[in-house]
Design a protein around this motif. Structure first.
Motif, short mmCIF file in Angstrom:
data_model
loop_
_atom_site.label_atom_id
_atom_site.label_comp_id
_atom_site.label_asym_id
_atom_site.label_seq_id
_atom_site.Cartn_x
_atom_site.Cartn_y
_atom_site.Cartn_z
N GLU A 181 0.82 -1.22 0.00
CA GLU A 181 0.00 0.00 0.00
C GLU A 181 0.85 1.26 0.00
O GLU A 181 0.50 2.26 -0.64
CB GLU A 181 -0.95 0.01 1.22
CG GLU A 181 -2.14 -0.90 1.08
CD GLU A 181 -1.77 -2.37 1.21
OE1 GLU A 181 -2.57 -3.22 0.75
OE2 GLU A 181 -0.68 -2.68 1.75
N ARG A 185 0.95 4.32 -3.11
CA ARG A 185 0.64 5.73 -2.87
C ARG A 185 1.40 6.65 -3.82
O ARG A 185 1.01 7.80 -4.03
CB ARG A 185 0.97 6.10 -1.42
CG ARG A 185 0.03 5.47 -0.39
CD ARG A 185 0.49 5.78 1.02
NE ARG A 185 0.56 7.21 1.27
CZ ARG A 185 1.09 7.75 2.37
NH1 ARG A 185 1.63 6.96 3.29
NH2 ARG A 185 1.09 9.04 2.55
N ARG A 207 -4.98 -5.72 -6.53
CA ARG A 207 -4.87 -4.50 -5.72
C ARG A 207 -4.06 -3.44 -6.44
O ARG A 207 -4.39 -2.25 -6.42
CB ARG A 207 -4.25 -4.84 -4.36
CG ARG A 207 -5.21 -5.56 -3.43
CD ARG A 207 -4.50 -6.37 -2.37
NE ARG A 207 -3.66 -5.57 -1.50
CZ ARG A 207 -2.80 -6.10 -0.63
NH1 ARG A 207 -2.67 -7.40 -0.55
NH2 ARG A 207 -2.09 -5.31 0.14
N ASP A 210 -6.29 -2.06 -9.29
CA ASP A 210 -7.33 -1.15 -8.77
C ASP A 210 -6.72 0.19 -8.36
O ASP A 210 -7.30 1.25 -8.63
CB ASP A 210 -8.03 -1.79 -7.56
CG ASP A 210 -8.93 -2.95 -7.95
OD1 ASP A 210 -9.28 -3.06 -9.15
OD2 ASP A 210 -9.29 -3.75 -7.07
N ALA A 211 -5.56 0.14 -7.71
CA ALA A 211 -4.91 1.39 -7.28
C ALA A 211 -4.49 2.22 -8.49
O ALA A 211 -4.60 3.46 -8.49
CB ALA A 211 -3.70 1.08 -6.41
N ARG A 213 -5.93 2.26 -11.44
CA ARG A 213 -7.16 2.86 -12.00
C ARG A 213 -7.58 4.07 -11.20
O ARG A 213 -7.93 5.12 -11.75
CB ARG A 213 -8.28 1.83 -12.01
CG ARG A 213 -8.15 0.72 -13.04
CD ARG A 213 -9.30 -0.25 -12.91
NE ARG A 213 -10.59 0.42 -13.00
CZ ARG A 213 -11.72 -0.05 -12.48
NH1 ARG A 213 -11.72 -1.18 -11.81
NH2 ARG A 213 -12.84 0.60 -12.63
N GLU A 214 -7.57 3.94 -9.88
CA GLU A 214 -7.99 5.05 -9.02
C GLU A 214 -7.06 6.25 -9.16
O GLU A 214 -7.50 7.40 -9.06
CB GLU A 214 -8.03 4.59 -7.56
CG GLU A 214 -9.13 3.56 -7.27
CD GLU A 214 -9.06 3.04 -5.85
OE1 GLU A 214 -8.21 3.54 -5.07
OE2 GLU A 214 -9.84 2.13 -5.52
N ALA A 215 -5.78 6.00 -9.41
CA ALA A 215 -4.82 7.09 -9.55
C ALA A 215 -4.85 7.71 -10.95
O ALA A 215 -4.21 8.73 -11.19
CB ALA A 215 -3.41 6.58 -9.25
N GLY A 216 -5.58 7.09 -11.88
CA GLY A 216 -5.65 7.62 -13.24
C GLY A 216 -4.49 7.20 -14.13
O GLY A 216 -4.25 7.82 -15.17
N HIS A 233 -9.97 -3.75 -17.52
CA HIS A 233 -9.92 -2.28 -17.45
C HIS A 233 -8.57 -1.73 -17.90
O HIS A 233 -8.26 -0.57 -17.62
CB HIS A 233 -10.25 -1.81 -16.04
CG HIS A 233 -11.62 -2.17 -15.58
ND1 HIS A 233 -12.75 -1.54 -16.06
CD2 HIS A 233 -12.06 -3.12 -14.73
CE1 HIS A 233 -13.83 -2.07 -15.51
NE2 HIS A 233 -13.43 -3.03 -14.70
#
Length: 303
Positions: A181, A185, A207, A210-211, A213-216, A233
């Motif tokens: 994790e 970041r 994981r 997904d991270a 994708r969330e960060a762009g 994705h």
């Protein structure tokens, strides 16, 4: 919206059709289609009502979606997911029993090398177009992160090590000592992430995906199927074959794919890559990374 004249015959074709038609679907159909695309491994295991609940739609919506896609009803659509699961990888222990039973056979080694040749041929044929896209995405990124765990760690390490020889902004996501994790970041929308996995897919790689994708981030997936969880994705998917007569899937084609990708990235960067590579090699020699063969007066590389 005009339904297809005949239903797709394979799961890959079905999911590709759903992705293509998704923007034109009604909100209810999009809810059902999104679940099918995101969770193909769950569909064979759940009832239609449970799938509808998880997708946030009514069961009747799934029936109508199946009919829109050309099936008589939900069961016909679901069968494509079931067939895909039947063709999935067998447990390693079951495959190992077959290898033990064939012990002493002169064909074991030949079968292994024949399988590797086929894997390389298939992998080479199916990535011609996608390779250009992957090179575009990685070349344009501010930083490139590479992730592959367990059996895919050698593929990730190869890609990271060789690419970093001429590009210092390449990082390997390790997840050592529970620090995954913390490493994730660092991801930003300027970066690209290469995620590597094949079935059964590791929880850690999901994981990372997904991270990213969330960060762009832009995502390049190296995997065994276009419907792998990390591919659904991804901005680009590179496929490699893992077939093996042994008990464990083969990573040979994955290593070759990583080497081919780096070769293309070097060619794209051109003279800048050559200059960076010369600088790196000079540093390695000065740091004593290579054993010097005094008799021949040259360095022996310890890659």
């Amino acid at each position: 919206m005009t339904p297809t004249p005949a239903p797709p015959q394979h799961l890959d074709a079905l999911l590709a059709h759903l992705r293509e038609q998704f923007p034109e679907l009604s909100p209810q159909f999009q809810g059902g289609a999104r679940y099918l695309l995101d969770h193909p491994q769950e569909v064979p295991l759940l009832s239609m009502r449970k799938v509808a609940t998880e997708a946030g739609v009514q069961p009747a919506t799934l029936v109508r979606l199946a009919q829109f896609l050309g099936f008589e009803g939900w069961q016909g659509l679901r069968e494509l997911f079931v067939e895909s699961m039947r063709g999935g990888p067998q447990p390693y222990a079951r495959r190992a029993r077959k290898v033990v039973q064939a012990s002493g056979s002169n064909r074991l080694l030949k079968d292994m090398f024949d399988a590797q040749h086929r894997n390389l041929d298939v992998t080479g044929e199916q990535n011609a177009a996608a390779m250009t896209t992957a090179v575009d995405l990685l070349s344009a990124a501010g930083n490139v992160y590479v992730a592959g765990f367990r059996s895919c760690a050698p593929i990730a390490s190869t890609l990271h090590y060789v690419y970093r020889l001429f590009r210092p902004t390449v990082q390997l996501i390790r997840g050592d000592a529970g620090a995954l994790e913390m490493e994730l970041r660092a991801l930003t929308a300027r970066d690209a992430v290469v995620v590597i996995s094949f079935a059964p897919y590791s929880a850690e790689i999901l994981r990372v995906t997904d991270a990213a994708r969330e960060a762009g981030c832009r995502i390049v997936a190296m995997t065994d199927s276009t419907v792998a969880p990390i591919a659904l994705h991804a901005d680009c998917t590179l496929l490699f074959s893992v077939e093996s007569p042994s008990f464990f899937p083969s990573i040979t084609a994955g290593i070759a794919l990583a080497e081919g990708l780096v070769e293309q990235l070097l060619a794209r960067k051109g003279k800048g890559a050559i200059k960076a590579l010369e600088h790196t090699e000079g540093q390695l020699h000065q740091a004593g990374a290579y054993v010097v063969d005094k008799g021949a007066g040259r360095a022996v590389k310890r890659n």
